[in-house]
Scaffold this motif. Structure first.
Motif, PDB file in Angstrom:
ATOM      1  N   ARG A   1       3.386   8.043  18.316  1.00 49.35           N
ATOM      2  CA  ARG A   1       2.863   9.984  17.310  1.00 49.35           C
ATOM      3  C   ARG A   1       1.997   9.113  15.781  1.00 49.35           C
ATOM      4  NH1 ARG A   1       7.998  13.059  15.683  1.00 49.35           N
ATOM      5  NH2 ARG A   1       5.768  14.357  14.763  1.00 49.35           N
ATOM      6  N   PRO A   2       1.010   9.081  15.476  1.00 45.94           N
ATOM      7  CA  PRO A   2       0.096   8.729  14.047  1.00 45.94           C
ATOM      8  C   PRO A   2       1.740   8.500  13.156  1.00 45.94           C
ATOM      9  CG  PRO A   2      -0.602  10.831  14.983  1.00 45.94           C
ATOM     10  CD  PRO A   2       0.818  10.666  15.397  1.00 45.94           C
ATOM     11  N   PHE A   3       1.657   7.798  12.033  1.00 44.20           N
ATOM     12  CA  PHE A   3       2.632   7.867  10.718  1.00 44.20           C
ATOM     13  C   PHE A   3       1.491   7.565   9.785  1.00 44.20           C
ATOM     14  CE2 PHE A   3       0.704   3.360  11.490  1.00 44.20           C
ATOM     15  CZ  PHE A   3       0.715   2.910  10.325  1.00 44.20           C
ATOM     16  N   CYS A   4       1.948   7.994   8.616  1.00 46.36           N
ATOM     17  CA  CYS A   4       1.814   8.186   7.529  1.00 46.36           C
ATOM     18  C   CYS A   4       3.053   7.269   6.472  1.00 46.36           C
ATOM     19  CB  CYS A   4       1.498   9.647   6.301  1.00 46.36           C
ATOM     20  SG  CYS A   4       1.278   9.778   4.624  1.00 46.36           S
ATOM     21  N   ALA A   5       3.078   6.380   5.797  1.00 44.83           N
ATOM     22  CA  ALA A   5       3.789   5.590   4.437  1.00 44.83           C
ATOM     23  C   ALA A   5       2.725   5.310   3.658  1.00 44.83           C
ATOM     24  CB  ALA A   5       4.301   3.814   5.308  1.00 44.83           C
ATOM     25  N   LEU A   6       3.945   6.282   2.120  1.00 47.74           N
ATOM     26  CA  LEU A   6       3.664   6.121   0.940  1.00 47.74           C
ATOM     27  C   LEU A   6       4.833   5.160   0.392  1.00 47.74           C
ATOM     28  CD1 LEU A   6       3.764  10.253   0.197  1.00 47.74           C
ATOM     29  CD2 LEU A   6       1.749   8.737   1.422  1.00 47.74           C
ATOM     30  N   VAL A   7       3.415   3.980  -0.251  1.00 48.36           N
ATOM     31  CA  VAL A   7       4.114   2.755  -0.931  1.00 48.36           C
ATOM     32  C   VAL A   7       3.713   2.912  -1.995  1.00 48.36           C
ATOM     33  CG1 VAL A   7       4.445  -0.334  -0.688  1.00 48.36           C
ATOM     34  CG2 VAL A   7       3.873   1.650   2.185  1.00 48.36           C
ATOM     35  N   GLN A   8       4.914   2.898  -2.570  1.00 45.62           N
ATOM     36  CA  GLN A   8       4.522   3.205  -4.164  1.00 45.62           C
ATOM     37  C   GLN A   8       5.683   2.370  -5.338  1.00 45.62           C
ATOM     38  OE1 GLN A   8       6.926   7.135  -4.045  1.00 45.62           O
ATOM     39  NE2 GLN A   8       4.758   8.040  -4.151  1.00 45.62           N
ATOM     40  N   HIS A   9       4.644   1.140  -5.605  1.00 43.15           N
ATOM     41  CA  HIS A   9       5.217  -0.396  -6.062  1.00 43.15           C
ATOM     42  C   HIS A   9       5.178   0.247  -7.850  1.00 43.15           C
ATOM     43  CE1 HIS A   9       5.257  -2.983  -3.588  1.00 43.15           C
ATOM     44  NE2 HIS A   9       3.778  -2.893  -3.138  1.00 43.15           N
ATOM     45  N   LYS A  10       6.133  -0.288  -7.934  1.00 44.07           N
ATOM     46  CA  LYS A  10       6.337  -0.301  -9.693  1.00 44.07           C
ATOM     47  C   LYS A  10       5.657  -0.718 -10.463  1.00 44.07           C
ATOM     48  CE  LYS A  10       8.715  -2.878 -13.682  1.00 44.07           C
ATOM     49  NZ  LYS A  10       7.206  -2.085 -13.987  1.00 44.07           N
ATOM     50  N   ALA A  11       4.791   0.070 -11.363  1.00 40.92           N
ATOM     51  CA  ALA A  11       3.628   0.270 -11.955  1.00 40.92           C
ATOM     52  C   ALA A  11       3.705  -0.980 -12.892  1.00 40.92           C
ATOM     53  CB  ALA A  11       3.470   1.233 -12.861  1.00 40.92           C
ATOM     54  N   PRO A  12       2.964  -2.119 -13.031  1.00 40.05           N
ATOM     55  CA  PRO A  12       2.619  -2.843 -14.132  1.00 40.05           C
ATOM     56  C   PRO A  12       2.115  -2.447 -15.498  1.00 40.05           C
ATOM     57  CG  PRO A  12       0.617  -2.760 -13.126  1.00 40.05           C
ATOM     58  CD  PRO A  12       1.583  -1.518 -12.643  1.00 40.05           C
ATOM     59  N   HIS A  13       3.478  -1.784 -15.899  1.00 44.09           N
ATOM     60  CA  HIS A  13       3.437  -1.223 -16.773  1.00 44.09           C
ATOM     61  C   HIS A  13       4.552  -2.707 -18.228  1.00 44.09           C
ATOM     62  CE1 HIS A  13       2.541   2.344 -16.985  1.00 44.09           C
ATOM     63  NE2 HIS A  13       3.036   2.798 -15.939  1.00 44.09           N
ATOM     64  N   GLU A  14       4.360  -2.475 -19.552  1.00 40.19           N
ATOM     65  CA  GLU A  14       5.051  -3.617 -20.262  1.00 40.19           C
ATOM     66  C   GLU A  14       6.595  -4.011 -19.931  1.00 40.19           C
ATOM     67  OE1 GLU A  14       5.253  -0.300 -22.803  1.00 40.19           O
ATOM     68  OE2 GLU A  14       3.445  -0.984 -21.455  1.00 40.19           O
ATOM     69  N   PRO A  15       7.252  -5.338 -19.993  1.00 45.10           N
ATOM     70  CA  PRO A  15       6.793  -5.780 -21.109  1.00 45.10           C
ATOM     71  C   PRO A  15       5.872  -7.133 -20.066  1.00 45.10           C
ATOM     72  CG  PRO A  15       8.689  -6.251 -19.733  1.00 45.10           C
ATOM     73  CD  PRO A  15       8.417  -4.981 -19.295  1.00 45.10           C
TER      74      PRO A  15
END
Length: 297
Positions: free
Chosen positions: A174-188
């Motif tokens: 079957r087709p796939f859809c993967a959402l890979v949501q990395h930590k945003a590069p915010h401070e520090p």
């Protein structure tokens, strides 16, 4: 919000925490480095974070909280997403049912934009209590479950491992859809030691570094996101020089910020490369659409 009890510096002097001469020196340092007087008093060692926050609490008629002495229920912590707590250095303290309000701990009683955003997120009134910034950061780590030694780098690797494991175990019919949501590069902008020293030679300055936003839309002109005026000293991870002219200070702060930012996002680049490498090795790269989005969606 103030009550007429006097500026927090008057309160500190009245309590004997600082002298007039020490205040004058802190004010001079604040003007030269475009910092807050409260931060300068702490940096110079003339007052502790607790003394300054207690005085600010009295000035603004709000509660001072010793976060080591309170236990915040899980259901209160869950009201505010971890990303919001970390980015804004705030912590939900308790719900006041009578006032229909959430009491939130902050270190800046004038962070009005942050408080307005919280009112929108919580759909409740927001009342402010004060605590030192370092105490809030420690409590965020404690309540949101960060383990000692955890870093942006380790989180990036964990997210990528999870995504690759899911792809490896997917139904290949079957087709796939993967959402890979990395930590945003915010401070520090923490970075791994393997990236230490990268960009030490300096990063070219963008043409927009000295943009004064003249003639630009109101949100751009009024956004409190200027490197010199708005970034707290903690983001630079060292004392800000006080002997630089305004342009020299801008250049110094930009380099301190951008070098750590780029070291941080190198780990993000490495993990995106790992994911793309998996698609190549699995033989599906040519038939897979990869879409990149920012942390604002």
């Amino acid at each position: 919000m103030a009550t007429g009890m006097g500026d927090f510096t008057d309160i500190l002097i009245r309590r004997g925490a600082i002298s007039r001469d020490q205040l004058t020196e802190a004010e001079r340092m604040a003007r030269s480095g475009q910092q807050k007087v409260a931060d300068c008093l702490i940096q110079l060692g003339y007052a502790t974070g607790e003394e300054v926050m207690r005085a600010l609490a009295e000035e603004n008629a709000c509660e001072y909280v010793d976060l080591q002495e309170v236990k915040i229920p899980d259901e209160v912590i869950e009201l505010v997403p971890e990303s919001v707590a970390r980015e804004n250095v705030i912590l939900p303290l308790r719900v006041d049912d009578e006032m229909q309000a959430v009491i939130v701990v902050a270190s800046d009683p004038q962070a009005y934009e942050v408080f307005e955003n919280l009112r929108f997120i919580l759909n409740k009134r927001v009342e402010i209590a004060l605590a030192p910034r370092e105490s809030i950061l420690e409590s965020i780590n404690r309540y949101y479950g960060q383990v000692e030694g955890e870093s942006a780098d380790s989180m990036l690797q964990e997210f990528t491992d999870t995504a690759i494991d899911w792809l490896d175990e997917r139904d290949r019919s079957r087709p796939f859809c993967a959402l890979v949501q990395h930590k945003a590069p915010h401070e520090p902008w923490d970075f791994h030691e393997r990236h230490a020293g990268h960009f030490d030679a300096g990063v070219p300055e963008p043409a927009t570094l000295r943009d004064d936003y003249d003639g630009r839309a109101t949100p751009a002109r009024e956004a409190t996101m200027r490197i010199v005026a708005d970034m707290p000293e903690e983001d630079f991870k060292q004392f800000v020089p006080t002997d630089l002219d305004p342009d020299g200070l801008l250049r110094w702060k930009y380099q301190r910020y951008i070098q750590d930012y780029l070291r941080c996002v190198q780990a993000l680049d490495e993990n995106v490369a790992r994911l793309l490498g998996y698609l190549d090795d699995d033989g599906v790269a040519s038939e897979t659409i990869v879409v990149y989005t920012s942390d604002q969606g």
